[in-house]
Design a protein around this motif. Structure first.
Motif, PDB file in Angstrom:
ATOM      1  N   ALA A 120      21.559 -16.600  15.893  1.00  0.00           N
ATOM      2  CA  ALA A 120      20.769 -16.316  17.091  1.00  0.00           C
ATOM      3  C   ALA A 120      19.277 -16.352  16.764  1.00  0.00           C
ATOM      4  CB  ALA A 120      21.152 -14.954  17.664  1.00  0.00           C
ATOM      5  N   LYS A 121      18.901 -15.794  15.615  1.00  0.00           N
ATOM      6  CA  LYS A 121      17.495 -15.796  15.194  1.00  0.00           C
ATOM      7  C   LYS A 121      17.009 -17.209  14.917  1.00  0.00           C
ATOM      8  CE  LYS A 121      14.351 -13.932  11.693  1.00  0.00           C
ATOM      9  NZ  LYS A 121      14.218 -13.122  10.460  1.00  0.00           N
ATOM     10  N   LYS A 122      17.812 -17.989  14.208  1.00  0.00           N
ATOM     11  CA  LYS A 122      17.447 -19.385  13.916  1.00  0.00           C
ATOM     12  C   LYS A 122      17.269 -20.179  15.209  1.00  0.00           C
ATOM     13  CE  LYS A 122      18.051 -20.101   9.259  1.00  0.00           C
ATOM     14  NZ  LYS A 122      17.094 -20.837   8.421  1.00  0.00           N
ATOM     15  N   THR A 123      18.122 -19.921  16.182  1.00  0.00           N
ATOM     16  CA  THR A 123      18.047 -20.620  17.457  1.00  0.00           C
ATOM     17  C   THR A 123      16.765 -20.273  18.199  1.00  0.00           C
ATOM     18  OG1 THR A 123      20.467 -20.665  17.621  1.00  0.00           O
ATOM     19  CG2 THR A 123      19.222 -21.039  19.647  1.00  0.00           C
ATOM     20  N   GLU A 124      16.376 -19.000  18.174  1.00  0.00           N
ATOM     21  CA  GLU A 124      15.118 -18.593  18.802  1.00  0.00           C
ATOM     22  C   GLU A 124      13.938 -19.273  18.121  1.00  0.00           C
ATOM     23  OE1 GLU A 124      14.533 -16.909  21.534  1.00  0.00           O
ATOM     24  OE2 GLU A 124      16.701 -16.784  21.846  1.00  0.00           O
ATOM     25  N   GLU A 125      14.003 -19.370  16.811  1.00  0.00           N
ATOM     26  CA  GLU A 125      12.947 -20.063  16.069  1.00  0.00           C
ATOM     27  C   GLU A 125      12.890 -21.543  16.460  1.00  0.00           C
ATOM     28  OE1 GLU A 125      13.970 -19.321  12.027  1.00  0.00           O
ATOM     29  OE2 GLU A 125      13.147 -17.286  12.002  1.00  0.00           O
ATOM     30  N   ALA A 126      14.063 -22.133  16.692  1.00  0.00           N
ATOM     31  CA  ALA A 126      14.122 -23.537  17.103  1.00  0.00           C
ATOM     32  C   ALA A 126      13.485 -23.726  18.476  1.00  0.00           C
ATOM     33  CB  ALA A 126      15.570 -24.017  17.123  1.00  0.00           C
ATOM     34  N   ILE A 127      13.705 -22.770  19.372  1.00  0.00           N
ATOM     35  CA  ILE A 127      13.096 -22.837  20.701  1.00  0.00           C
ATOM     36  C   ILE A 127      11.573 -22.773  20.581  1.00  0.00           C
ATOM     37  CG2 ILE A 127      12.821 -21.612  22.896  1.00  0.00           C
ATOM     38  CD1 ILE A 127      15.756 -20.703  22.585  1.00  0.00           C
ATOM     39  N   GLN A 128      11.093 -21.839  19.776  1.00  0.00           N
ATOM     40  CA  GLN A 128       9.647 -21.705  19.580  1.00  0.00           C
ATOM     41  C   GLN A 128       9.054 -22.953  18.931  1.00  0.00           C
ATOM     42  OE1 GLN A 128       9.075 -18.060  17.350  1.00  0.00           O
ATOM     43  NE2 GLN A 128      10.213 -16.842  18.837  1.00  0.00           N
ATOM     44  N   ARG A 129       9.775 -23.519  17.963  1.00  0.00           N
ATOM     45  CA  ARG A 129       9.289 -24.717  17.276  1.00  0.00           C
ATOM     46  C   ARG A 129       9.247 -25.906  18.227  1.00  0.00           C
ATOM     47  NH1 ARG A 129      12.996 -24.949  13.843  1.00  0.00           N
ATOM     48  NH2 ARG A 129      12.066 -23.576  12.266  1.00  0.00           N
ATOM     49  N   THR A 130      10.254 -26.047  19.066  1.00  0.00           N
ATOM     50  CA  THR A 130      10.284 -27.133  20.048  1.00  0.00           C
ATOM     51  C   THR A 130       9.083 -27.047  20.979  1.00  0.00           C
ATOM     52  OG1 THR A 130      12.712 -27.245  19.980  1.00  0.00           O
ATOM     53  CG2 THR A 130      11.632 -28.172  21.917  1.00  0.00           C
ATOM     54  N   GLU A 131       8.756 -25.822  21.420  1.00  0.00           N
ATOM     55  CA  GLU A 131       7.604 -25.615  22.297  1.00  0.00           C
ATOM     56  C   GLU A 131       6.299 -25.849  21.546  1.00  0.00           C
ATOM     57  OE1 GLU A 131       8.112 -21.664  23.730  1.00  0.00           O
ATOM     58  OE2 GLU A 131       9.696 -22.196  25.163  1.00  0.00           O
ATOM     59  N   LYS A 132       6.231 -25.360  20.319  1.00  0.00           N
ATOM     60  CA  LYS A 132       5.009 -25.471  19.520  1.00  0.00           C
ATOM     61  C   LYS A 132       4.596 -26.920  19.314  1.00  0.00           C
ATOM     62  CE  LYS A 132       3.319 -24.408  14.843  1.00  0.00           C
ATOM     63  NZ  LYS A 132       3.661 -23.757  13.547  1.00  0.00           N
ATOM     64  N   TYR A 133       5.564 -27.777  19.045  1.00  0.00           N
ATOM     65  CA  TYR A 133       5.258 -29.187  18.774  1.00  0.00           C
ATOM     66  C   TYR A 133       5.288 -30.054  20.033  1.00  0.00           C
ATOM     67  CZ  TYR A 133       5.235 -28.339  13.762  1.00  0.00           C
ATOM     68  OH  TYR A 133       4.907 -27.888  12.510  1.00  0.00           O
ATOM     69  N   GLY A 134       5.550 -29.434  21.168  1.00  0.00           N
ATOM     70  CA  GLY A 134       5.533 -30.186  22.420  1.00  0.00           C
ATOM     71  C   GLY A 134       6.587 -31.279  22.469  1.00  0.00           C
ATOM     72  N   VAL A 135       7.755 -30.996  21.943  1.00  0.00           N
ATOM     73  CA  VAL A 135       8.821 -31.999  21.904  1.00  0.00           C
ATOM     74  C   VAL A 135       9.303 -32.260  23.330  1.00  0.00           C
ATOM     75  CG1 VAL A 135      11.095 -32.569  21.011  1.00  0.00           C
ATOM     76  CG2 VAL A 135       9.508 -31.216  19.614  1.00  0.00           C
ATOM     77  N   PHE A 136       9.128 -33.485  23.796  1.00  0.00           N
ATOM     78  CA  PHE A 136       9.502 -33.818  25.165  1.00  0.00           C
ATOM     79  C   PHE A 136      10.620 -34.856  25.224  1.00  0.00           C
ATOM     80  CE2 PHE A 136       6.179 -36.719  23.851  1.00  0.00           C
ATOM     81  CZ  PHE A 136       6.617 -37.949  24.306  1.00  0.00           C
ATOM     82  N   THR A 137      11.026 -35.350  24.067  1.00  0.00           N
ATOM     83  CA  THR A 137      12.083 -36.345  23.990  1.00  0.00           C
ATOM     84  C   THR A 137      12.701 -36.259  22.602  1.00  0.00           C
ATOM     85  OG1 THR A 137      12.612 -38.708  24.294  1.00  0.00           O
ATOM     86  CG2 THR A 137      10.555 -38.175  23.136  1.00  0.00           C
ATOM     87  N   TYR A 138      13.765 -37.004  22.395  1.00  0.00           N
ATOM     88  CA  TYR A 138      14.338 -37.083  21.050  1.00  0.00           C
ATOM     89  C   TYR A 138      14.950 -38.464  20.857  1.00  0.00           C
ATOM     90  CZ  TYR A 138      18.168 -35.227  23.993  1.00  0.00           C
ATOM     91  OH  TYR A 138      19.052 -34.988  25.015  1.00  0.00           O
ATOM     92  N   PRO A 139      14.854 -38.971  19.621  1.00  0.00           N
ATOM     93  CA  PRO A 139      14.245 -38.338  18.443  1.00  0.00           C
ATOM     94  C   PRO A 139      12.736 -38.178  18.598  1.00  0.00           C
ATOM     95  CG  PRO A 139      14.704 -40.632  17.978  1.00  0.00           C
ATOM     96  CD  PRO A 139      15.326 -40.344  19.317  1.00  0.00           C
ATOM     97  N   PHE A 140      12.205 -37.199  17.863  1.00  0.00           N
ATOM     98  CA  PHE A 140      10.788 -36.873  17.914  1.00  0.00           C
ATOM     99  C   PHE A 140      10.396 -36.506  16.492  1.00  0.00           C
ATOM    100  CE2 PHE A 140       7.110 -34.133  18.770  1.00  0.00           C
ATOM    101  CZ  PHE A 140       6.502 -34.722  19.869  1.00  0.00           C
ATOM    102  N   VAL A 141       9.606 -37.353  15.844  1.00  0.00           N
ATOM    103  CA  VAL A 141       9.293 -37.186  14.426  1.00  0.00           C
ATOM    104  C   VAL A 141       7.805 -36.910  14.256  1.00  0.00           C
ATOM    105  CG1 VAL A 141       9.297 -38.302  12.162  1.00  0.00           C
ATOM    106  CG2 VAL A 141      11.203 -38.679  13.746  1.00  0.00           C
TER     107      VAL A 141
END
Length: 225
Positions: free
Chosen positions: A167-188
């Motif tokens: 659950a903690k790792k997943t929350e971190e993934a959500i924050q990381r996705t927002e932080k890097y502005g990931v709007f599509t995938y793959p996104f490198v």
């Protein structure tokens, strides 16, 4: 003096030939140089995102993916190979894309990672490149059936899937996705500065060339500093 004219003429021809040859070689070398452009072959963050240290001065490549992604399968193969060939220059980290409304893929990824079954995660990525198959395996019962076929202890998987650690790792993934502005995938993301998407990541040779261009650019700039 006239008898020297032919020799002078030959000397001029030779001089012209050498000069022309040099110009042709120079032009060929220029054409061979990569001509990659920001906004076309890659994108730049207006403000770079600090990625931190601790990687032995190697350049960080961050790959964001989802299981419902046909291009992600090829991207993963390209990036793993590139990072192996250039292990002295770069380090690769992979992250699942996650949002507050879409956590399932991240929880599956981190559960398999926690169980040291990254190979099964890679297999699942390949399995779900078909949208219909992804939809089927997004249902927990179907996923458990597939994991059972892969010789995974499904009781252990369910326990890890519902654990605080995942659950903690997943929350971190959500924050990381927002932080890097990931709007599509793959996104490198390269060094927190440059971004590659499917428009670049669809072809092995093209991707390698752009990666080399950006890695060399970053390395050169670090050398100047």
């Amino acid at each position: 003096m006239k008898k020297f004219y032919p020799y002078l003429f030959l000397a001029l021809i030779l001089c012209f030939s050498v000069t022309a040859g040099a110009n042709v070689r120079s032009l060929t070398e220029q054409e061979a140089l990569p001509n990659f452009a920001d906004g076309r072959d890659y994108f730049s963050y207006a403000v770079p995102i600090p990625v931190g240290d601790g990687r032995e001065n190697r350049i960080l490549i961050q790959s964001f993916f989802d299981y419902d992604c046909r291009v992600c399968v090829n991207t993963q193969d390209i990036l793993v190979l590139y990072s192996q060939i250039n292990s002295h220059k770069v380090v690769l980290e992979e992250y699942p894309v996650a949002t507050a409304q879409a956590r399932f893929s991240a929880r599956v990824f981190y559960s398999l990672q926690q169980m040291n079954n990254e190979d099964i995660s890679d297999l699942l990525l390949f399995e779900t490149d078909d949208p219909a198959r992804y939809q089927a395996l997004s249902v927990m019962d179907n996923l458990l059936g597939w994991l059972r076929e892969q010789k995974i202890d499904v009781s252990a998987f369910k326990a890890v899937f519902n654990s605080e650690a995942v659950a903690k790792k997943t929350e971190e993934a959500i924050q990381r996705t927002e932080k890097y502005g990931v709007f599509t995938y793959p996104f490198v993301v390269i060094d927190g500065r440059f971004v590659l998407t499917s428009s670049t990541l669809y072809n092995d040779d093209y991707t390698f060339a752009v990666l080399n261009f950006l890695v060399d650019k970053i390395t050169a700039e670090r050398g100047v500093k």
